[in-house]
Design an enzyme around this catalytic site. Sequence first.
Site, PDB file in Angstrom:
ATOM      1  N   PRO A  10       0.852  -1.124  -0.005  1.00 30.47           N
ATOM      2  CG  PRO A  10      -0.515  -1.527   1.852  1.00 30.47           C
ATOM      3  CD  PRO A  10       0.611  -1.950   1.127  1.00 30.47           C
ATOM      4  CD  GLU A  11       3.067   2.940  -4.539  1.00 31.29           C
ATOM      5  OE1 GLU A  11       3.037   4.148  -4.775  1.00 31.29           O
ATOM      6  OE2 GLU A  11       2.995   1.952  -5.030  1.00 31.29           O
TER       7      GLU A  11
END
Length: 268
Positions: free
Chosen positions: A3-4
């Site tokens: 996840p960014e």
Amino acid sequence: MMPELPEVETIRRDLLKALKDEEIKAIGVYDLKALEGISQDEASHLWQGKRITDIKRRGKYLLFELLEGSFVVHLRMTGKLLVVPLESEVRYQRVRFVFSDKALVFADVRRFGRIYALGLSALDRLGPEPLEEEFTAQYLESILQKSGRPIKTFLLDQNNVAGLGNIYVDEALFMAKIHPLRPAKSLRTGEVKELVDAIKIVLDRAISLRGTSFSDYRDGFDKKGSFQEHLSVYGRAGEPCIRCGRVLEKIRVGGRSTVFCYSCQKGD
Ligand SMILES: [Zn+2]
């Protein structure tokens, strides 16, 4: 796929809605490795009976602020934070925070995610938030000039700018028409400005679409995001460029798989 910023921000908003002002009644630890540097007893002592007053994000980290104290979560590759009914079972559950009528479960297939007994100041070394005003072309140009590393590698370094990963760096470099292997210091002033704008636009769009889901990422309620339907290059190697029609190339940059358009993204 980790996840960014847009995915972590989506989770933050979901969790804040569900958990603000909720009191942690109990903490169950099912995998001691999930807690970095603290025991289950210490976790209970620190956080049990405390109310969640706010949930913040810094880069890819989530900070849970309690009435007294705080903790920080990094989801790494496959970590999820899910709000679930009290009795529901969750696969790969590692830590469960129990509230009066729901629970927050930290689940993680690959077990790289961590919970830290830390405050926001522990994250001071991170670079600026790309969506904040402090992230300007002047700032980026001043630090780019000191680096001969490929621009892709430079942007993945969380000390330069916080929250970007493989997906959004590839997307921003495509939008700004910059080749991922360009040495950071070779970028011209106009290109730096384009790049800063592209990073902000890509991240804003991704947040508005609740992030990108390929395999693991889910929001705070176990739902997928939809930015994967709007990607220009990431995951599209071998497919035609949306701008010029040329087949998109895949190379490795600093060990990371990288997709770009040889025609649109300038090599010098
Ligand atoms: Zn192209």
